[in-house]
Design an enzyme around this catalytic site. Structure first.
Site, PDB file in Angstrom:
ATOM      1  N   GLY A 241      32.766  52.620  48.122  1.00 58.02           N
ATOM      2  CA  GLY A 241      33.748  51.866  47.366  1.00 58.02           C
ATOM      3  C   GLY A 241      33.354  50.417  47.243  1.00 58.02           C
ATOM      4  O   GLY A 241      32.472  49.949  47.956  1.00 58.02           O
ATOM      5  N   PRO A 242      34.019  49.707  46.335  1.00 63.00           N
ATOM      6  CA  PRO A 242      33.696  48.300  46.119  1.00 63.00           C
ATOM      7  C   PRO A 242      33.967  47.447  47.365  1.00 63.00           C
ATOM      8  O   PRO A 242      34.687  47.895  48.265  1.00 63.00           O
ATOM      9  CB  PRO A 242      34.607  47.882  44.958  1.00 63.00           C
ATOM     10  CG  PRO A 242      35.543  48.992  44.735  1.00 63.00           C
ATOM     11  CD  PRO A 242      35.054  50.193  45.432  1.00 63.00           C
ATOM     12  N   GLY A 244      35.394  44.871  50.043  1.00 67.93           N
ATOM     13  CA  GLY A 244      36.722  44.372  50.372  1.00 67.93           C
ATOM     14  C   GLY A 244      37.826  45.399  50.282  1.00 67.93           C
ATOM     15  O   GLY A 244      38.991  45.061  50.349  1.00 67.93           O
ATOM     16  N   GLY A 246      38.298  47.760  52.418  1.00 67.71           N
ATOM     17  CA  GLY A 246      38.738  48.205  53.737  1.00 67.71           C
ATOM     18  C   GLY A 246      37.849  49.248  54.392  1.00 67.71           C
ATOM     19  O   GLY A 246      38.314  49.974  55.267  1.00 67.71           O
ATOM     20  N   HIS A 464      40.308  28.328  20.800  1.00 62.82           N
ATOM     21  CA  HIS A 464      39.581  29.455  21.379  1.00 62.82           C
ATOM     22  C   HIS A 464      40.536  30.380  22.137  1.00 62.82           C
ATOM     23  O   HIS A 464      40.594  31.582  21.883  1.00 62.82           O
ATOM     24  CB  HIS A 464      38.492  28.895  22.305  1.00 62.82           C
ATOM     25  CG  HIS A 464      37.676  29.934  22.998  1.00 62.82           C
ATOM     26  ND1 HIS A 464      36.361  30.173  22.676  1.00 62.82           N
ATOM     27  CD2 HIS A 464      37.984  30.798  23.995  1.00 62.82           C
ATOM     28  CE1 HIS A 464      35.892  31.132  23.451  1.00 62.82           C
ATOM     29  NE2 HIS A 464      36.866  31.542  24.264  1.00 62.82           N
ATOM     30  N   GLU A 465      41.291  29.805  23.054  1.00 62.43           N
ATOM     31  CA  GLU A 465      42.182  30.637  23.862  1.00 62.43           C
ATOM     32  C   GLU A 465      43.276  31.274  22.998  1.00 62.43           C
ATOM     33  O   GLU A 465      43.659  32.417  23.225  1.00 62.43           O
ATOM     34  CB  GLU A 465      42.806  29.826  25.001  1.00 62.43           C
ATOM     35  CG  GLU A 465      41.809  29.302  26.025  1.00 62.43           C
ATOM     36  CD  GLU A 465      41.034  30.406  26.733  1.00 62.43           C
ATOM     37  OE1 GLU A 465      41.518  31.552  26.800  1.00 62.43           O
ATOM     38  OE2 GLU A 465      39.914  30.118  27.206  1.00 62.43           O
ATOM     39  N   HIS A 468      41.923  34.441  21.522  1.00 66.14           N
ATOM     40  CA  HIS A 468      42.025  35.603  22.413  1.00 66.14           C
ATOM     41  C   HIS A 468      43.456  36.119  22.448  1.00 66.14           C
ATOM     42  O   HIS A 468      43.711  37.315  22.323  1.00 66.14           O
ATOM     43  CB  HIS A 468      41.676  35.212  23.856  1.00 66.14           C
ATOM     44  CG  HIS A 468      40.229  34.934  24.091  1.00 66.14           C
ATOM     45  ND1 HIS A 468      39.246  35.804  23.713  1.00 66.14           N
ATOM     46  CD2 HIS A 468      39.616  33.892  24.698  1.00 66.14           C
ATOM     47  CE1 HIS A 468      38.074  35.298  24.078  1.00 66.14           C
ATOM     48  NE2 HIS A 468      38.265  34.127  24.670  1.00 66.14           N
ATOM     49  N   ASP A 539      32.179  35.049  27.196  1.00 67.40           N
ATOM     50  CA  ASP A 539      32.735  36.126  26.372  1.00 67.40           C
ATOM     51  C   ASP A 539      31.612  36.961  25.773  1.00 67.40           C
ATOM     52  O   ASP A 539      31.655  38.191  25.795  1.00 67.40           O
ATOM     53  CB  ASP A 539      33.549  35.540  25.206  1.00 67.40           C
ATOM     54  CG  ASP A 539      34.765  34.771  25.689  1.00 67.40           C
ATOM     55  OD1 ASP A 539      35.167  35.000  26.841  1.00 67.40           O
ATOM     56  OD2 ASP A 539      35.300  33.966  24.911  1.00 67.40           O
TER      57      ASP A 539
HETATM   58  P1  ADP Z   1      34.714  46.357  53.115  1.00 66.64           P
HETATM   59  O1  ADP Z   1      34.095  46.754  54.397  1.00 66.64           O
HETATM   60  O2  ADP Z   1      35.180  47.497  52.290  1.00 66.64           O
HETATM   61  O3  ADP Z   1      33.919  45.384  52.313  1.00 66.64           O
HETATM   62  P2  ADP Z   1      36.628  45.193  54.866  1.00 66.64           P
HETATM   63  O4  ADP Z   1      37.043  46.391  55.595  1.00 66.64           O
HETATM   64  O5  ADP Z   1      35.672  44.294  55.541  1.00 66.64           O
HETATM   65  O6  ADP Z   1      36.053  45.578  53.452  1.00 66.64           O
HETATM   66  O7  ADP Z   1      37.914  44.392  54.434  1.00 66.64           O
HETATM   67  C1  ADP Z   1      38.020  43.022  54.544  1.00 66.64           C
HETATM   68  C2  ADP Z   1      39.422  42.606  54.867  1.00 66.64           C
HETATM   69  O8  ADP Z   1      40.289  42.923  53.798  1.00 66.64           O
HETATM   70  C3  ADP Z   1      39.989  43.329  56.050  1.00 66.64           C
HETATM   71  O9  ADP Z   1      39.684  42.666  57.235  1.00 66.64           O
HETATM   72  C4  ADP Z   1      41.475  43.334  55.759  1.00 66.64           C
HETATM   73  O10 ADP Z   1      42.062  42.137  56.188  1.00 66.64           O
HETATM   74  C5  ADP Z   1      41.538  43.364  54.266  1.00 66.64           C
HETATM   75  N1  ADP Z   1      41.765  44.727  53.765  1.00 66.64           N
HETATM   76  C6  ADP Z   1      40.946  45.422  52.969  1.00 66.64           C
HETATM   77  N2  ADP Z   1      41.455  46.625  52.681  1.00 66.64           N
HETATM   78  C7  ADP Z   1      42.626  46.712  53.315  1.00 66.64           C
HETATM   79  C8  ADP Z   1      43.639  47.718  53.395  1.00 66.64           C
HETATM   80  N3  ADP Z   1      43.517  48.892  52.772  1.00 66.64           N
HETATM   81  N4  ADP Z   1      44.701  47.463  54.149  1.00 66.64           N
HETATM   82  C9  ADP Z   1      44.822  46.289  54.789  1.00 66.64           C
HETATM   83  N5  ADP Z   1      43.935  45.313  54.747  1.00 66.64           N
HETATM   84  C10 ADP Z   1      42.839  45.494  54.011  1.00 66.64           C
HETATM   85 ZN    ZN Z   2      36.871  33.062  25.655  1.00 68.36          ZN
END
Ligand code: ADP
Ligand code: ZN
Length: 666
Positions: A241-242, A244, A246, A464-465, A468, A539
């Protein structure tokens, strides 16, 4: 359907390939070795001033003196005598070794007493046998001799160590000369200073992922339950997954729930400039893990080591990375499936991973951890609002709706940022407006009211804006507008917020409408200003990429229907299509963008007056909301969703406006 796009400006591109694995793999280690060996060799051959150093008896030496072979005598205080042989007599002294004798052949002997030596030499001098120099020297003590001899080695060794340390990551965790091969894994365990307290309660949303991961907890807690039935416990699972979303959090939660030690490291930690270090780190990691079993090993960003190995041997692969990967594969095969080690790895690019990693018996499970949807975002807010003192104006529902496309980490960031903003204003509690400001700030960067824009620039940005905004209002499938601003933010000069529909499948019409709206900025400049500017680069870049994707990957062009030339091999220099097709793709991309550009111009010239009003409003107010656009253009015929937004926007707008009036007066 990779092309799902939301129009949040400046939001980082989550799929940017990870560059960490591209460190130069120039093998410095080997080079130092070679230099050291060369220096040592040079030093050795240089010894004794380029000549041989033969030991002889005192009697022999006396004979040589008498026969006049010797040109110079160096007498040391420890009775050692070094004597230089005259070039004419080298043959007589060294016989068949004369060839190797070198330029300054020396014979060494020891006299019985210094007194006797003196007398003997005096006698021979008087007799005319010896006419050379006599030098007497002090022999330094052996310790300084030793030091002098060893000095070059010590210097070389010191330098070597210094460089090794520097490259070994500052010697922080696993650095230093003797631990480069040690794994850099961080260990979290019960009783240690850094226990993983994290449980599933801390992970919001991600219901499916949690369910799969809960199974792993079961495996770790009561393996017999599964092995008794003849089942094999999986060795690893891949969290996909992308960033951040979790993934690390989930892995930690597994360790926390199962109450087992947790090793955490990133794929790039394996990779070092030295040959063999990666592999030895892998070995070390598994050795440590076996000692702590049952345990969890978490490898973040495994694509740094796990990229597909080179397919084209002539180009030459990245040997060090491949060795590391091979070692990882070997180790994963090596431990039995019941040894209690479970490996969790995270990546956002499963497509570039080596197929061997995904084979059964290695990472045979893939757990998808996606960006949270509306409800999940509510839950994530719920988790991260817990420690924050909020007042009763904060509405989780609204916050979740205002943050489409945000990851869990982004939301955590919003909550933190909101608290900081509130603190800066000296508040006791964090209010709704602080959160909305935090969202804006994270999406678009900090407002830069101080950035100087001339009257002309402001007009150009407003046109411009407004371009859009008008088009996205007038096209059925374009994302409905939330708000537009011409206050510079971050690096952008103006920005528009949209509320993308959260959909899994995007149709061609939707993509074309979005493209048209994105081109609306440039089209408006062109139509109403008479000249185009640099402001549209972002853009244009997006539009070009999107058009290319639609044609080359999604089979959405008329001339190349239903063909996907997607290739997950970043390093392949061979395009999977012919030159002719490449030309056709170029042509089709151009056509598609042109068509949408003309369409944008068409729409704008049909709604000239409204566009001008909108632009003027922007110049006057700097920030306008969906409601203002509706005043000008009338209701959107398809506007069920945007109305919903506007209901909320209404309230927000008034607070915002009164804020702004306040600042203006101040
Ligand atoms: P990844 O490993 O997917 O890049 P992390 O697990 O390091 O992301 O997430 C970074 C922070 O984002 C975590 O420490 C938490 O604070 C927050 N976070 C991300 N996803 C969740 C989730 N599903 N629930 C609660 N907090 C989350
Ligand atoms: Zn623009």
């Amino acid at each position: 359907m990779e092309e799902q796009k939301n129009n949040i400006p400046n939001k980082g591109n989550n799929n940017a390939p990870n560059n960490r694995s591209f460190r130069p793999k120039f093998n410095l280690n080997l080079m130092y070795m070679i230099i050291a060996i060369m220096l040592i060799a040079l030093y050795m051959t240089n010894e004794g001033g380029s000549g041989i150093n033969q030991e002889i008896s005192y009697n022999e030496w006396q004979t040589y003196i008498r026969q006049g072979y010797i040109s110079k005598v160096v007498a040391y205080d420890d009775r050692t005598i070094e004597s230089y042989i005259k070039p004419d007599h080298v043959k007589d002294v060294f016989k068949d070794k004369a060839e190797e004798a070198g330029r300054n052949p020396v014979v060494v002997t020891k006299s019985l007493t210094l007194q006797g030596l003196d007398e003997f030499l005096q006698k021979e001098k008087d007799a005319g046998h010896f006419d050379g120099q006599i030098v007497s020297k002090e022999k330094g003590n052996y310790f300084t001799m030793f030091l002098l001899n060893a000095l070059p080695f010590i210097v070389i060794f010191g330098l070597w160590m210094f460089f090794m340390r520097r490259m070994g990551g500052g010697g922080s965790i696993g650095g230093g000369l003797f631990s480069v091969g040690k794994s850099k894994a961080q260990l979290f365990e019960k009783g240690g200073s850094n226990i993983s307290h994290i449980t599933f309660k801390d992970v919001a949303g991600q219901a499916e992922a949690k369910q799969e991961v809960e199974e792993i907890v079961e495996f770790l807690k009561s393996p017999q339950k599964f092995t008794d039935l003849g089942g094999k416990i999986p060795k690893g699972a891949l969290l996909v997954g992308p960033p951040g979303t979790g993934k690390t959090l989930l892995a930690k939660a597994v360790a926390g729930e199962a109450n087992v030690p947790f090793f955490s490291l990133a794929g790039s930690d394996f990779v070092e400039m030295f040959v063999g270090v990666g592999a030895s780190r892998v070995r070390d990691l598994f050795k440590q893990a076996k000692e702590k079993a049952p345990c969890i090993v978490f490898i973040d960003e495994i694509d740094a080591v796990g990229r597909a190995r080179g397919k084209n041997p002539s180009i030459g692969g990245n040997d060090e990375r491949e060795n590391t990967l091979n070692q990882l594969l070997t180790e994963m095969d090596g431990f039995g499936s019941n040894s209690g080690i479970i490996i969790l790895a995270a990546t956002n690019r499963v497509d570039v991973l080596d197929k061997a990693l995904l084979r059964a018996g290695r990472f045979d499970r893939q757990i998808h951890v996606d960006l949270p949807d509306l409800n999940e975002r509510k839950e994530v807010f719920g988790v991260h609002l817990r420690p924050i003192k909020i007042d009763n104006t904060v509405d989780i529902d609204l916050l979740a709706r205002q943050t489409p496309g945000f990851s869990g980490a982004d939301i955590a960031n919003v909550c933190n940022e909101a608290a900081l903003i509130a603190a800066r204003h000296g508040k006791k509690f964090v209010g709704k407006q602080d959160f909305l400001d935090a969202v804006d700030r994270i999406v678009g960067g900090l407002e830069k009211k101080s950035k100087i824009t001339t009257e002309g620039e402001r007009r150009s940005i407003a046109l411009h804006e407004a371009g859009h905004a008008s088009i996205s209002w007038l096209l059925e499938y374009a994302n409905p507008l939330v708000k537009v601003t011409i206050v510079p933010r971050g690096r952008a000069l103006g920005a528009a917020w949209y509320l993308p529909e959260e959909r899994q499948i995007t149709t061609k019409e939707q993509m074309l409408d979005e493209m048209c709206a994105t081109l609306g900025g440039r089209a408006a400049e062109d139509l109403f200003l008479g000249h185009i500017s640099t402001g549209a680069m972002n853009d244009l870049e997006r539009v070009t990429k999107q058009a290319f994707g639609m044609i080359a990957y999604l089979g959405m062009s008329d001339k190349l229907p239903n063909l996907c030339y997607y290739s997950n091999d970043d390093y392949s220099f061979v395009k999977p299509y012919s030159d002719k097709t490449a030309e056709m793709i170029d042509e089709e991309v151009k056509n598609m963008v042109n068509e949408q550009y003309n369409r944008a111009k068409q729409i704008l010239s049909e709604h000239k007056e409204q566009h001008a009003q909108l632009a003027q409003l922007l110049i006057d107010k700097e920030v306008i909301f969906a409601e203002d656009v509706e005043h000008i253009f009338g209701k959107r015929p398809w506007a069920s969703r945007s109305e919903e937004i506007m209901g909320e926007q209404d309230k927000e707008k008034h607070t915002k406006e009164s804020n702004e009036q306040k600042t203006e007066k101040a």
